[in-house]
Design a protein around this motif. Structure first.
Motif, PDB file in Angstrom:
ATOM      1  N   ASP A  42       0.713  -1.187  -0.127  1.00 10.84           N
ATOM      2  CA  ASP A  42       0.299   0.080  -0.276  1.00 10.84           C
ATOM      3  C   ASP A  42       0.757   1.372   0.228  1.00 10.84           C
ATOM      4  OD1 ASP A  42      -2.489  -1.177   0.173  1.00 10.84           O
ATOM      5  OD2 ASP A  42      -2.197  -1.668   2.482  1.00 10.84           O
ATOM      6  N   VAL A  43       2.598   1.526   0.690  1.00 11.63           N
ATOM      7  CA  VAL A  43       2.826   2.007   0.870  1.00 11.63           C
ATOM      8  C   VAL A  43       4.228   2.463  -0.628  1.00 11.63           C
ATOM      9  CG1 VAL A  43       4.927   3.683   1.966  1.00 11.63           C
ATOM     10  CG2 VAL A  43       2.991   2.147   2.395  1.00 11.63           C
ATOM     11  N   TYR A  44       3.978   3.628  -1.368  1.00 13.00           N
ATOM     12  CA  TYR A  44       4.506   4.133  -1.820  1.00 13.00           C
ATOM     13  C   TYR A  44       6.260   4.161  -1.825  1.00 13.00           C
ATOM     14  CZ  TYR A  44       6.458   7.070  -6.062  1.00 13.00           C
ATOM     15  OH  TYR A  44       7.158   7.587  -7.189  1.00 13.00           O
ATOM     16  N   ASN A  45       6.938   2.957  -2.409  1.00  8.86           N
ATOM     17  CA  ASN A  45       7.769   2.722  -2.788  1.00  8.86           C
ATOM     18  C   ASN A  45       8.778   2.588  -3.463  1.00  8.86           C
ATOM     19  OD1 ASN A  45       7.388  -0.096  -4.290  1.00  8.86           O
ATOM     20  ND2 ASN A  45       8.004  -1.279  -2.840  1.00  8.86           N
ATOM     21  N   VAL A  46       8.768   3.320  -4.808  1.00  8.55           N
ATOM     22  CA  VAL A  46       9.435   3.177  -6.191  1.00  8.55           C
ATOM     23  C   VAL A  46      11.041   3.868  -5.764  1.00  8.55           C
ATOM     24  CG1 VAL A  46      10.280   4.344  -7.868  1.00  8.55           C
ATOM     25  CG2 VAL A  46       7.768   3.476  -7.372  1.00  8.55           C
ATOM     26  N   PRO A  47      12.206   3.597  -5.775  1.00  6.02           N
ATOM     27  CA  PRO A  47      13.908   4.427  -5.288  1.00  6.02           C
ATOM     28  C   PRO A  47      13.520   5.575  -6.551  1.00  6.02           C
ATOM     29  CG  PRO A  47      13.965   2.326  -6.832  1.00  6.02           C
ATOM     30  CD  PRO A  47      12.468   2.320  -6.556  1.00  6.02           C
ATOM     31  N   TYR A  48      14.310   6.490  -4.703  1.00  6.16           N
ATOM     32  CA  TYR A  48      14.013   7.602  -4.750  1.00  6.16           C
ATOM     33  C   TYR A  48      14.679   9.033  -6.623  1.00  6.16           C
ATOM     34  CZ  TYR A  48      13.325   8.386  -0.192  1.00  6.16           C
ATOM     35  OH  TYR A  48      12.874   8.459   1.043  1.00  6.16           O
ATOM     36  N   GLN A  49      15.824   7.985  -7.140  1.00  2.92           N
ATOM     37  CA  GLN A  49      15.581   8.517  -8.674  1.00  2.92           C
ATOM     38  C   GLN A  49      14.840   8.337  -9.486  1.00  2.92           C
ATOM     39  OE1 GLN A  49      17.084   5.915  -6.828  1.00  2.92           O
ATOM     40  NE2 GLN A  49      18.652   4.375  -7.757  1.00  2.92           N
ATOM     41  N   TYR A  50      13.189   7.475  -9.284  1.00  2.92           N
ATOM     42  CA  TYR A  50      13.183   7.017 -10.594  1.00  2.92           C
ATOM     43  C   TYR A  50      10.991   8.409 -10.701  1.00  2.92           C
ATOM     44  CZ  TYR A  50      16.212   3.564 -12.422  1.00  2.92           C
ATOM     45  OH  TYR A  50      16.664   2.809 -12.396  1.00  2.92           O
ATOM     46  N   ARG A  51      11.183   8.817  -8.868  1.00  5.44           N
ATOM     47  CA  ARG A  51       9.854   9.281  -8.675  1.00  5.44           C
ATOM     48  C   ARG A  51      10.093  10.287  -9.088  1.00  5.44           C
ATOM     49  NH1 ARG A  51       9.585   8.175  -1.619  1.00  5.44           N
ATOM     50  NH2 ARG A  51       9.548   5.897  -1.504  1.00  5.44           N
ATOM     51  N   ASP A  52      10.253  10.733 -10.372  1.00 11.90           N
ATOM     52  CA  ASP A  52      10.203  12.042 -10.343  1.00 11.90           C
ATOM     53  C   ASP A  52       8.968  12.204 -11.878  1.00 11.90           C
ATOM     54  OD1 ASP A  52      11.044  14.020  -8.954  1.00 11.90           O
ATOM     55  OD2 ASP A  52      12.772  14.379  -9.511  1.00 11.90           O
ATOM     56  N   ARG A  53       9.769  10.483 -12.750  1.00 11.08           N
ATOM     57  CA  ARG A  53       9.023  10.237 -13.593  1.00 11.08           C
ATOM     58  C   ARG A  53       7.657   9.000 -13.307  1.00 11.08           C
ATOM     59  NH1 ARG A  53      14.209   6.849 -16.221  1.00 11.08           N
ATOM     60  NH2 ARG A  53      12.661   6.370 -17.207  1.00 11.08           N
ATOM     61  N   TYR A  54       8.138   7.998 -11.987  1.00 11.73           N
ATOM     62  CA  TYR A  54       6.556   8.026 -11.460  1.00 11.73           C
ATOM     63  C   TYR A  54       6.003   7.790 -10.432  1.00 11.73           C
ATOM     64  CZ  TYR A  54       9.739   4.517 -15.277  1.00 11.73           C
ATOM     65  OH  TYR A  54       9.541   4.561 -17.239  1.00 11.73           O
ATOM     66  N   ALA A  55       5.654   8.855 -10.846  1.00  7.43           N
ATOM     67  CA  ALA A  55       4.703   8.904  -9.188  1.00  7.43           C
ATOM     68  C   ALA A  55       3.010   8.281  -9.651  1.00  7.43           C
ATOM     69  CB  ALA A  55       4.891  10.878  -9.387  1.00  7.43           C
ATOM     70  N   ASP A  56       3.205   8.071  -7.972  1.00  5.47           N
ATOM     71  CA  ASP A  56       0.824   7.895  -8.231  1.00  5.47           C
ATOM     72  C   ASP A  56       0.835   9.315  -8.227  1.00  5.47           C
ATOM     73  OD1 ASP A  56       2.380   5.125  -6.996  1.00  5.47           O
ATOM     74  OD2 ASP A  56       0.851   5.888  -5.070  1.00  5.47           O
ATOM     75  N   SER A  57      -0.800   8.838  -9.167  1.00  8.99           N
ATOM     76  CA  SER A  57      -1.603   9.635  -9.202  1.00  8.99           C
ATOM     77  C   SER A  57      -3.372   8.598  -8.922  1.00  8.99           C
ATOM     78  CB  SER A  57      -1.551   9.959 -11.294  1.00  8.99           C
ATOM     79  OG  SER A  57      -2.261   9.008 -11.328  1.00  8.99           O
ATOM     80  N   ALA A  58      -4.787   9.580  -9.608  1.00 10.87           N
ATOM     81  CA  ALA A  58      -5.963   8.534  -9.036  1.00 10.87           C
ATOM     82  C   ALA A  58      -5.726   7.744 -10.284  1.00 10.87           C
ATOM     83  CB  ALA A  58      -6.627  10.317  -9.089  1.00 10.87           C
ATOM     84  N   ASP A  59      -5.335   7.994 -11.310  1.00 11.89           N
ATOM     85  CA  ASP A  59      -5.143   6.397 -12.364  1.00 11.89           C
ATOM     86  C   ASP A  59      -4.617   5.487 -12.063  1.00 11.89           C
ATOM     87  OD1 ASP A  59      -7.551   7.452 -12.854  1.00 11.89           O
ATOM     88  OD2 ASP A  59      -6.596   8.751 -13.937  1.00 11.89           O
ATOM     89  N   GLU A  60      -3.426   5.581 -12.004  1.00 10.35           N
ATOM     90  CA  GLU A  60      -2.404   4.893 -11.755  1.00 10.35           C
ATOM     91  C   GLU A  60      -0.951   4.420 -10.386  1.00 10.35           C
ATOM     92  OE1 GLU A  60      -0.138   6.074 -15.423  1.00 10.35           O
ATOM     93  OE2 GLU A  60      -0.977   5.292 -16.871  1.00 10.35           O
ATOM     94  N   TRP A  61      -0.878   4.064  -9.873  1.00 11.50           N
ATOM     95  CA  TRP A  61       0.322   3.378  -9.389  1.00 11.50           C
ATOM     96  C   TRP A  61       1.524   3.121  -9.405  1.00 11.50           C
ATOM     97  CZ3 TRP A  61      -2.669   0.655  -4.318  1.00 11.50           C
ATOM     98  CH2 TRP A  61      -3.870   1.141  -3.935  1.00 11.50           C
ATOM     99  N   TYR A  62       2.434   2.731  -8.993  1.00 12.60           N
ATOM    100  CA  TYR A  62       3.850   2.465  -9.457  1.00 12.60           C
ATOM    101  C   TYR A  62       4.138   2.094  -7.792  1.00 12.60           C
ATOM    102  CZ  TYR A  62       2.864   5.483 -13.253  1.00 12.60           C
ATOM    103  OH  TYR A  62       2.345   5.712 -15.110  1.00 12.60           O
TER     104      TYR A  62
END
Length: 207
Positions: A162-182
């Motif tokens: 449930d918690v967003y866990n993308v590595p920091y260096q990729y978070r600008d490219r892959y941020a959660d939205s209402a339609d998509e999680w990463y």
């Protein structure tokens, strides 16, 4: 299912959800002779390879790190079974991480470049997952990687993500939205439908 609040891997040891007492006694001590020939299971040898500084050995369900220069045991990590269709019962965000494991950085080698201790964030391996742990409270902030087999398109997101866990260096490219999680797992970033929690794309290999 958790057993008295403890994941099955530690509950089975019947020792209060802590690593065996033997583990704590060995830290800072010379490695017992029996440990020298107790090699890791093959599946773990790429995670904890012997090198010029350390040997890694297994005993009673734990991985021990032994300094070559002194033959002293200076760290350990839990050994736990895993496979393509198996997911252990993970520590959820907000729960205290076992204090015996917090003291030692034990992230498997292939993941150390992504998860190094910094500021208030500690990263620890346990029961098939890598956890982000709050240094000041000892609580789990998130599961940052499941090391329990590959995920694929159409598969449900495993429990504990449930918690967003993308590595920091990729978070600008892959941020959660209402339609998509990463979500990140084992070298890949996965796109997930928040409504169905199904994986809709495997979009980036990181390792």
């Amino acid at each position: 299912m958790r057993i008295d609040g403890c994941p099955p891997g530690l509950a089975a040891k019947n020792n209060g959800c802590l690593p065996p007492g033997q583990a704590r006694k060995w830290i800072g001590q010379r490695a017992p002779a029996a440990l020298a020939t107790s090699l890791l299971p093959v599946a773990y040898r790429s995670w904890y390879p012997d090198n010029g500084d350390y040997l890694y050995r297994e005993q009673d369900g734990l991985i021990y790190r032994v300094a070559r220069s002194t033959n002293l045991v200076d760290g350990y990590a839990p050994l736990f079974g895993y496979g393509p269709d198996y997911y252990p019962d993970y520590y959820p965000a907000g729960e205290a991480y076992p204090s015996d494991y917090v003291s030692f950085y034990n992230v498997p080698l292939p993941y150390q470049r992504y998860y190094t201790d910094a500021g208030n964030d500690l990263y620890r391996y346990g029961d098939g997952g890598i956890y982000q742990v709050d240094r000041s409270t000892g609580l789990v902030d998130s599961i940052v990687a499941l090391l329990a087999g590959d995920l694929s398109m159409g598969q449900p997101l495993p429990p504990g993500y449930d918690v967003y866990n993308v590595p920091y260096q990729y978070r600008d490219r892959y941020a959660d939205s209402a339609d998509e999680w990463y979500r990140y797992n084992d070298g890949y970033i996965y796109q997930v439908d928040p409504k169905t929690r199904l994986i809709t794309a495997v979009i980036e290999a990181l390792v």
